[in-house]
Structure formats: structure tokens, C-alpha cells
Scaffold this active site. Sequence first.
Site, PDB file in Angstrom:
ATOM      1  N   LYS A 245       0.822  -1.212   0.000  1.00  0.00           N
ATOM      2  CA  LYS A 245       0.000   0.000   0.000  1.00  0.00           C
ATOM      3  C   LYS A 245       0.854   1.259   0.000  1.00  0.00           C
ATOM      4  O   LYS A 245       0.617   2.189  -0.781  1.00  0.00           O
ATOM      5  CB  LYS A 245      -0.924  -0.009   1.212  1.00  0.00           C
ATOM      6  N   ASP A 264      -6.264  -0.370   0.703  1.00  0.00           N
ATOM      7  CA  ASP A 264      -6.310  -0.765   2.105  1.00  0.00           C
ATOM      8  C   ASP A 264      -7.649  -1.472   2.329  1.00  0.00           C
ATOM      9  O   ASP A 264      -8.405  -1.707   1.393  1.00  0.00           O
ATOM     10  CB  ASP A 264      -6.127   0.448   3.032  1.00  0.00           C
TER      11      ASP A 264
END
Length: 341
Positions: A245, A264
Site C-alpha cells: 500500500k 487498504d
Amino acid sequence: PMKLRDAPSACPSLWRSLPCPPAELRLDLVLSSGQTFRWWESSPGAWTGVLGGRVWTLRQERGRLWYTVYGEEEDGCPAGAATPDGAETDQILRDYFQLDVGLGALYRAWGAADPLFRKVADDFPGVRVLRQDPVECLLSFICTSNNHISRITAMIDRLCRAFGRRLCCLDARPVHAFPSLSALAGADAEARLRALGFGYRAKFVSGSARAIAEGIGAEGLCRLRAAPYAEARRVLCALPGVGAKVADCVCLMALDKAEAVPVDTHVWRIAQQRYGAAVGGRSLTPRAHQEIGDFFRGLWGPRAGWAQAVLFCADLRKGQEPAGSRDQAGGVRGRDSHGDG
């Protein structure tokens, strides 16, 4: 200390402007929604921050982006005369806000491909992706795991005050440059970061700074702008504290990978619940990251990361009351309760 300048009318000779309608840029949305942590609203509608080692105040009026740049202090005296070259500062802003990318046409294309986007976009025009310094972007996003915007902003401010060069003092507020790699790679950096409240992130920030300083260097990180997305991501993921991420955030916001979609738990839920996408298993594995990213790239096209930034900003705004209620819901890009970034 120097006085903050909050509007062109006060001191017109110290301001310049670029044509920039609100449909192409909304400072209030872009500078406060977790892409960068270095700007504050210094007076209503005026944003002050550090860019390219200089301190700026920006504001928008009548379809123009106005800006003023503060001179550096020399031996405690404000250097008022050090006005940088206008063509150069225009270009720094153009580059930072990527103003050569026409946003209106992109919004129309995303809206045509995606009715959900169309519904949101009208209320959130002018959300574009910044083109940030790769070192600053990377080290800032390492601080974002298990965290929320106001706290990250305070952490980055402490980081800059402790390790960065002082640029000037505005209305008694000292403003510092983002620290150099060497400052954060020092032997005592991790302990000092812990003392500043960085917790487990301290070793990741100093460790990544050291790995870059001893490895590809800041220049090598910048050269990833020309590398394929997959390669840039692989290089970033090899650094301490950098997961898929955070790597995608840096790819998108600093390395010119407009197709990178930071994923996420929140983005994963959106893909499943709002879009009915059958992606990801029961946890956010690297494969799930890839599948969810591919799903949105298929929907929105080569600037999928930009489209996601608009929806992200909208979710953030809508979720703002009560403040902080979504801090742990993975509502902020690069931050969620799983610490998987």
C-alpha cells in the site's frame, strides 16, 4: 519573524498567478486529504507550506492560482529581496499540481465509465494527484500505518523541526525543510525519532533513509519515475516498513505511476460492496492488492489512481463528522487498523 502574507491585495508585487479554474484544482480538497502533510490553512482560503525547499502561500481567486514565495532568513534577517524567478516558480507549481493534465476531460471519462463516480464527482471537483519529492513522499507514508491525518501531520512537523533545515519563521512559527536522507540515516536517528513519538515507525523511517542513502540514493529513487510500475513497486517494497500500500502511494504521488491504486481494507470493501467486485480472498494478500488494483484499472483506465483519489477525498469529507470516527476504519489512504501498509 516574517509576516504571513494571506492575500495578493495586501502586497501585490510579491504575488504571481497562473490561470487555473476550480474544476482543474481545488486547493482545499487536494492539500488536506492525506496526499501531503506539509500544508496548513494559514488564513481562510490561504494555504502555506514547503515545496522545493521554499516556503509558499497559495490561494485561489477568480479562476487563478495565486502564490507568494518567502525569502530565506540570512543570519536571522529575513531576506525579502530574494524573490525567485517567476518563470521558474510557475513551473514548480505546474509540476507539483501536474497542471498539464486536464482534469475536466478525465472526470467526464471516469463518469461515463462509472455511474458511482459520476454521482460523487459533482460535489468534489478539482481533486488531482500531486507530484511530490520521492524521498519526502516515501518517508512520510511510512509514518501513515495505523494512523490518521491530524496525527501524521503533527509527526511530520516534529520530524522536520528536529532534522530539517530551518527556512524561515512566519508569524513566530518556524518552518523547516524536509530532512535530508543523511540527516535521517544517522546513528542516533532512530532513538531521536522514538523520543519524538514515532514508536515502531522510527526504525522504518531511519532504516529506509539509510537503505536509500547507501543504495540507489535520492537520484535513483527519482529515476524510478522512468521505470515500469511493477519495477518501481518491487524496489520500494524491498525497503524497511514498506508494504504494497505504501509503495502504491509513492508510485502514484511521487513516481508518475498514475495507474497505481493504493489498496487498504477500506478500498477493498468499496470494491466488494459498492462495485460488487469478486476480488481478494479473506485477507489483503499481495495477490488481493493486485486483483483490486486491476479491477479499478479495468474500470477507470490508465489514470485509475487519480480517479480513486477523488472517491477517497469524497469519503474522507463525508466521514469527517464526528472527527476521528473513521481513523481506524482504514478510511485514510495508507492508514488502517491492520498496519498492512
